[in-house]
Design an enzyme around this catalytic site. Structure first.
Site, mmCIF file in Angstrom:
data_model
loop_
_atom_site.group_PDB
_atom_site.id
_atom_site.type_symbol
_atom_site.label_atom_id
_atom_site.label_comp_id
_atom_site.label_asym_id
_atom_site.label_seq_id
_atom_site.Cartn_x
_atom_site.Cartn_y
_atom_site.Cartn_z
ATOM 1 N N SER A 41 0.805 -1.208 -0.009
ATOM 2 C CA SER A 41 0.061 -0.007 -0.032
ATOM 3 C C SER A 41 0.871 1.343 0.040
ATOM 4 O O SER A 41 0.306 2.422 -0.486
ATOM 5 C CB SER A 41 -1.086 0.149 1.343
ATOM 6 O OG SER A 41 -0.214 -0.201 2.401
ATOM 7 N N HIS A 248 -1.054 5.876 6.543
ATOM 8 C CA HIS A 248 -0.647 5.977 5.137
ATOM 9 C C HIS A 248 -0.173 7.424 4.865
ATOM 10 O O HIS A 248 -0.722 8.297 5.222
ATOM 11 C CB HIS A 248 -1.309 5.223 4.199
ATOM 12 C CG HIS A 248 -1.507 3.672 4.215
ATOM 13 N ND1 HIS A 248 -2.169 3.147 5.379
ATOM 14 C CD2 HIS A 248 -0.825 2.728 3.888
ATOM 15 C CE1 HIS A 248 -2.335 2.159 5.248
ATOM 16 N NE2 HIS A 248 -1.381 1.511 4.392
#
Length: 266
Positions: A41, A248
């Site tokens: 990711s 993230h």
């Protein structure tokens, strides 16, 4: 009076021809690059928004550093196969088909999911300090004992599939500014432990990359002061919705953090 003007014209023409030659050579070099972006990711761009329709649950973003590098350099070919949630086994089984003997550049970030850092983050955010520290210790132990062998398998397979490629392994940033300006959220003990796990992972990735003859892009320093709690210009999502995008990089983390680090190694 005419001779000086003529001399200047010749000099200007020579400079123009020199610049034209340099530009043509640079363009030809960029046009010869066949780039494949592998990984998890942090490579696909989860958290950066603007996901491509074809990527589905892999959440490949046009704001992710591989896509930004492609836009800036116009390589001859570009295969973006990184996928959110990918582990080393997923790279081996589902992503390496994008490589071939003509591949000249590869980027990859993988290993965080193998070590269970998503679950570790969940524990640290929702549970007690002792539970967090135990989860971090488990993740660090996995990173130092089991992950190296899995990384070696991935790196060897990349080299076998793309023997002529320059391979750049990207690491992970510190998530938190310890002693930062967050009023809410987890305390500094948990933050420091999570950052310590990122340090262990970076050491493992750097050593295995060097052993494989690959470059390593360490993003920790460039993210400094842009961590969660670090400043008003944080490059990382804290706890957010959708939950999977938490912890993230934002689009700014890819453009300001990952892209320059990758570009310097590519």
């Amino acid at each position: 009076m005419l001779r000086p003007a003529r001399a200047m014209s010749v000099a200007t023409l020579a400079a123009f021809l020199s610049l034209t030659t340099l530009f043509t050579a640079s363009s030809a070099q960029a046009a010869g690059v066949n780039y494949v972006a592998l990984g998890d990711s942090y490579a696909s761009g989860l958290g950066a928004g603007s996901y491509t329709g074809e990527s589905g649950n892999c959440k490949r973003s046009t704001n992710a550093y591989p896509y930004l590098w492609k836009n800036a350099h116009a390589p001859s070919s570009f295969a973006f196969v990184a996928c959110s949630g990918a582990k080393t086994g997923d790279v081996l089984n589902s992503q390496l088909s994008a490589l071939n003997s003509g591949t000249t550049l590869v980027s990859i970030s993988v290993g965080g999911n193998d070590a269970g850092f998503a679950g570790t983050m969940q524990t640290c955010v929702l549970d007690s300090e002792s539970a967090c520290l135990n989860a971090v210790a488990t993740a660090k132990n996995y990173a130092t004992t089991t992950l190296p062998g899995k990384l070696d398998q991935v790196y060897a397979a990349i080299h076998a599939k793309a023997p002529n490629a320059r391979v750049v392994v990207l690491g992970y940033p510190h998530l938190y500014k310890v002693g930062g300006n967050c009023i809410f959220g987890i305390g500094d003990t948990k933050r420091a432990a999570i950052n310590g796990a990122a340090d262990v992972l970076a050491d493992v990735l750097a050593k295995r990359a060097a052993n494989a003859g690959f470059a390593f892009g360490d993003v920790r320093s460039v993210f400094r002061e842009h961590e969660i709690c670090g400043s008003s210009t944080t490059w990382l999502n804290s706890t957010t919705l959708p939950v999977e995008e938490s912890y993230h990089p934002k689009a700014s983390g890819h453009s300001g953090g990952y892209l320059p680090v990758f570009s310097a190694q590519a």
